[in-house]
Design a protein around this motif. Structure first.
Motif, PDB file in Angstrom:
ATOM      1  N   ASN A 127      61.635  39.337 -49.417  1.00 38.57           N
ATOM      2  CA  ASN A 127      60.870  38.132 -49.107  1.00 38.57           C
ATOM      3  C   ASN A 127      61.727  36.879 -49.092  1.00 38.57           C
ATOM      4  O   ASN A 127      61.211  35.770 -49.088  1.00 38.57           O
ATOM      5  N   GLY A 128      63.056  37.054 -49.118  1.00 40.01           N
ATOM      6  CA  GLY A 128      63.937  35.897 -49.070  1.00 40.01           C
ATOM      7  C   GLY A 128      64.143  35.214 -50.400  1.00 40.01           C
ATOM      8  O   GLY A 128      64.926  34.280 -50.501  1.00 40.01           O
ATOM      9  N   LYS A 129      63.453  35.673 -51.453  1.00 41.33           N
ATOM     10  CA  LYS A 129      63.576  35.006 -52.752  1.00 41.33           C
ATOM     11  C   LYS A 129      64.858  35.410 -53.476  1.00 41.33           C
ATOM     12  O   LYS A 129      65.445  34.626 -54.181  1.00 41.33           O
ATOM     13  N   GLU A 130      65.277  36.672 -53.317  1.00 42.66           N
ATOM     14  CA  GLU A 130      66.480  37.162 -53.982  1.00 42.66           C
ATOM     15  C   GLU A 130      67.657  37.058 -53.028  1.00 42.66           C
ATOM     16  O   GLU A 130      67.786  37.810 -52.072  1.00 42.66           O
ATOM     17  N   SER A 131      68.524  36.075 -53.275  1.00 48.03           N
ATOM     18  CA  SER A 131      69.690  35.827 -52.412  1.00 48.03           C
ATOM     19  C   SER A 131      69.279  35.546 -50.980  1.00 48.03           C
ATOM     20  O   SER A 131      70.091  35.694 -50.069  1.00 48.03           O
ATOM     21  N   HIS A 132      68.004  35.181 -50.766  1.00 46.54           N
ATOM     22  CA  HIS A 132      67.476  34.893 -49.427  1.00 46.54           C
ATOM     23  C   HIS A 132      67.558  36.113 -48.516  1.00 46.54           C
ATOM     24  O   HIS A 132      67.564  35.988 -47.297  1.00 46.54           O
ATOM     25  N   THR A 133      67.621  37.309 -49.098  1.00 46.26           N
ATOM     26  CA  THR A 133      67.768  38.528 -48.310  1.00 46.26           C
ATOM     27  C   THR A 133      66.471  38.869 -47.586  1.00 46.26           C
ATOM     28  O   THR A 133      65.408  38.887 -48.190  1.00 46.26           O
ATOM     29  N   MET A 134      66.592  39.169 -46.291  1.00 44.27           N
ATOM     30  CA  MET A 134      65.437  39.523 -45.486  1.00 44.27           C
ATOM     31  C   MET A 134      65.524  40.938 -44.932  1.00 44.27           C
ATOM     32  O   MET A 134      64.643  41.381 -44.214  1.00 44.27           O
ATOM     33  N   GLY A 135      66.597  41.669 -45.276  1.00 44.05           N
ATOM     34  CA  GLY A 135      66.735  43.029 -44.779  1.00 44.05           C
ATOM     35  C   GLY A 135      67.745  43.825 -45.567  1.00 44.05           C
ATOM     36  O   GLY A 135      68.556  43.279 -46.316  1.00 44.05           O
ATOM     37  N   VAL A 136      67.657  45.143 -45.416  1.00 40.84           N
ATOM     38  CA  VAL A 136      68.626  46.080 -45.980  1.00 40.84           C
ATOM     39  C   VAL A 136      69.220  46.873 -44.823  1.00 40.84           C
ATOM     40  O   VAL A 136      68.486  47.490 -44.049  1.00 40.84           O
ATOM     41  N   LEU A 137      70.531  46.818 -44.679  1.00 45.99           N
ATOM     42  CA  LEU A 137      71.222  47.587 -43.649  1.00 45.99           C
ATOM     43  C   LEU A 137      71.627  48.918 -44.264  1.00 45.99           C
ATOM     44  O   LEU A 137      72.495  48.971 -45.137  1.00 45.99           O
ATOM     45  N   GLY A 138      70.960  49.997 -43.837  1.00 44.24           N
ATOM     46  CA  GLY A 138      71.120  51.284 -44.478  1.00 44.24           C
ATOM     47  C   GLY A 138      72.048  52.230 -43.736  1.00 44.24           C
ATOM     48  O   GLY A 138      72.707  51.881 -42.746  1.00 44.24           O
ATOM     49  N   MET A 139      72.067  53.476 -44.214  1.00 50.52           N
ATOM     50  CA  MET A 139      72.996  54.465 -43.687  1.00 50.52           C
ATOM     51  C   MET A 139      72.670  54.905 -42.274  1.00 50.52           C
ATOM     52  O   MET A 139      73.527  55.474 -41.592  1.00 50.52           O
ATOM     53  N   ASP A 140      71.455  54.677 -41.789  1.00 49.47           N
ATOM     54  CA  ASP A 140      71.175  54.995 -40.387  1.00 49.47           C
ATOM     55  C   ASP A 140      72.088  54.209 -39.458  1.00 49.47           C
ATOM     56  O   ASP A 140      72.422  54.669 -38.366  1.00 49.47           O
ATOM     57  N   CYS A 141      72.541  53.036 -39.902  1.00 54.34           N
ATOM     58  CA  CYS A 141      73.513  52.241 -39.147  1.00 54.34           C
ATOM     59  C   CYS A 141      74.942  52.498 -39.628  1.00 54.34           C
ATOM     60  O   CYS A 141      75.834  52.792 -38.822  1.00 54.34           O
ATOM     61  N   LEU A 142      75.162  52.429 -40.927  1.00 54.98           N
ATOM     62  CA  LEU A 142      76.522  52.471 -41.469  1.00 54.98           C
ATOM     63  C   LEU A 142      77.227  53.788 -41.207  1.00 54.98           C
ATOM     64  O   LEU A 142      78.454  53.837 -41.119  1.00 54.98           O
ATOM     65  N   ARG A 143      76.480  54.874 -41.040  1.00 56.44           N
ATOM     66  CA  ARG A 143      77.072  56.196 -40.817  1.00 56.44           C
ATOM     67  C   ARG A 143      77.921  56.234 -39.548  1.00 56.44           C
ATOM     68  O   ARG A 143      78.754  57.130 -39.377  1.00 56.44           O
ATOM     69  N   HIS A 144      77.743  55.298 -38.654  1.00 59.15           N
ATOM     70  CA  HIS A 144      78.461  55.290 -37.373  1.00 59.15           C
ATOM     71  C   HIS A 144      79.812  54.593 -37.452  1.00 59.15           C
ATOM     72  O   HIS A 144      80.472  54.425 -36.425  1.00 59.15           O
ATOM     73  N   TYR A 145      80.228  54.154 -38.651  1.00 58.06           N
ATOM     74  CA  TYR A 145      81.435  53.341 -38.763  1.00 58.06           C
ATOM     75  C   TYR A 145      82.373  53.832 -39.860  1.00 58.06           C
ATOM     76  O   TYR A 145      81.988  54.613 -40.745  1.00 58.06           O
ATOM     77  N   CYS A 146      83.592  53.349 -39.772  1.00 55.71           N
ATOM     78  CA  CYS A 146      84.543  53.401 -40.872  1.00 55.71           C
ATOM     79  C   CYS A 146      84.680  51.971 -41.372  1.00 55.71           C
ATOM     80  O   CYS A 146      85.136  51.087 -40.638  1.00 55.71           O
ATOM     81  N   LEU A 147      84.217  51.726 -42.597  1.00 54.65           N
ATOM     82  CA  LEU A 147      84.210  50.379 -43.163  1.00 54.65           C
ATOM     83  C   LEU A 147      85.305  50.240 -44.209  1.00 54.65           C
ATOM     84  O   LEU A 147      85.544  51.157 -44.986  1.00 54.65           O
ATOM     85  N   GLN A 148      85.952  49.095 -44.216  1.00 56.94           N
ATOM     86  CA  GLN A 148      86.904  48.792 -45.285  1.00 56.94           C
ATOM     87  C   GLN A 148      86.486  47.491 -45.958  1.00 56.94           C
ATOM     88  O   GLN A 148      86.264  46.472 -45.293  1.00 56.94           O
TER      89      GLN A 148
END
Length: 383
Positions: A127-148
């Motif tokens: 709801n934007g109250k905690e760190s103003h966060t409005m979303g969670v970017l999960g593994m359905d997206c992250l699985r397609h990358y190599c992140l450092q």
């Protein structure tokens, strides 16, 4: 911030899954986002945040969460998402939440469109109250990358799919993208290595957990444990906090621990690399999950009473694990903590109280339990 899927809720969206070309298991050559500057408190008690853009230009702050199998948006954004596809259930820390399911909107990072499973979940928790966060970017997206993740430089890099692109990354840990409830589109990254406490051989890599790690009640007696010293993967670490959680979330390495390394999460080649850069918490990390709450009282009480020789059954120089068991601020402050000396399977328990922060801690009760939690000795309140 954390969400996992509840088994009973998957059926509502499975028919839609097979229509989602973005969820294919075959790696696709994608344009890679440019390096991203990560928030200053990431790995220092804060979440790992990135700013994503919707197709209409609206910017939203997302928590990058490898512990979440799906991407989640705030329910307040539902008017932008079109027709609801169905409902499912998300399992947060404080219990399950009924969630609506929508076709995923287009999400962009630095002008590059990010892949998702083709659908997203919505939640009242965002709801934007905690760190103003409005979303969670999960593994359905992250699985397609190599992140450092370079916490010292405050950068997140999107690397190529070839192993040669990952130069000198440190120790390698094979990754398993473990499916949830047998559904290969819902995954979380696991390494076959013991966690920070206990002897479980499967450990979740969880960037959505802000502290050092999570453990089960079989490994942690109480709500949390503080480790002044710890050896993990043959490397030394200091001042770690591991919380006791339910079985669904147990045994994980969190962001504060990962931030002590240069981290490479090569989901494409199923490998994680850790290059240690710090033994203790990063500069500026004052263990916010505890130091900025009343829970800091547990460690303060233990440290002061132990230093004063006021904990029966313990010597001033005894080293071991400190367990957070109970805390109350009614009519002053009261804490109960356990202390397990290194090499000892029994646990000493202490209940202390102070009228206010200006008053010293006073020991009220002390006792020792065996490995099964049975009381084997009671100590006098005063040594």
């Amino acid at each position: 911030m954390k969400a996992t899927l509840k088994a009973s809720g998957l059926g509502a969206v499975m028919g839609f899954l097979f229509l989602c070309s973005c969820a294919t298991q075959t790696p696709i050559r994608r344009a890679l986002p440019a390096p991203v500057t990560i928030n200053e408190d990431a790995g220092r008690g804060g979440p790992l945040l990135v700013t994503l853009t919707l197709e209409n230009g609206k910017e939203l702050l997302f928590d990058v969460d490898t512990g979440s199998p799906v991407t989640v948006l705030s329910k307040s954004l539902e008017p932008l998402l079109g027709r609801r596809l169905g409902q499912s259930s998300l399992n947060w820390w404080n219990g399950p939440e009924k969630s609506d399911v929508y076709a995923a909107p287009k999400l962009y990072l630095g002008g590059i469109r990010l892949p998702t499973a083709g659908f997203i979940f919505t939640s009242d928790h965002l709801n934007g109250k905690e760190s103003h966060t409005m979303g969670v970017l999960g593994m359905d997206c992250l699985r397609h990358y190599c992140l450092q993740l370079d916490f010292a430089a405050r950068k997140m890099y999107f690397l190529g799919s070839n192993r040669g692109d990952v130069a000198g990354p440190g120790r390698a840990f094979p990754l398993t993208l473990s499916s949830i409830n047998g559904q290969s589109r819902f995954i979380r990254p696991i390494i076959h290595h013991a966690g920070l406490v206990g002897d479980n051989s499967d450990t979740l890599i969880d960037t959505g957990c802000r502290i050092d790690g999570l453990g089960s009640e079989s490994a942690i007696r109480g709500m949390a444990v503080f480790l002044p010293e710890c050896v993990w993967a043959d490397e030394n670490f200091t001042n770690l906090i591991i919380a006791n959680v339910d079985r669904a979330h147990a045994n994980a390495l969190g962001l504060s621990f990962l931030a002590r390394h240069l981290v490479t999460l090569d989901f494409l080649n199923r490998m994680m690399y850790l290059k240690q850069t710090s033994t203790g918490p990063l500069a500026g990390d004052i263990l916010q999950e505890i130091a900025h709450s009343d829970h800091r009282a547990i460690f303060e009480a233990c440290e002061r009473l132990k230093a004063g020789g006021q904990l029966p059954g313990l010597a001033k120089n005894d080293q071991g694990e400190v367990y957070f068991e109970t805390y109350s601020s009614t009519g002053g402050e009261s804490v109960t903590f356990g202390f397990r000396k290194n090499g000892d399977r029994s646990t000493n328990h202490y209940q202390a109280r102070r009228k206010s922060k200006e008053n010293p801690w006073q020991l009220q009760k002390a006792w020792r339990t065996d490995v099964n939690g049975h009381v084997v000795e009671e100590y006098p309140a005063a040594p």
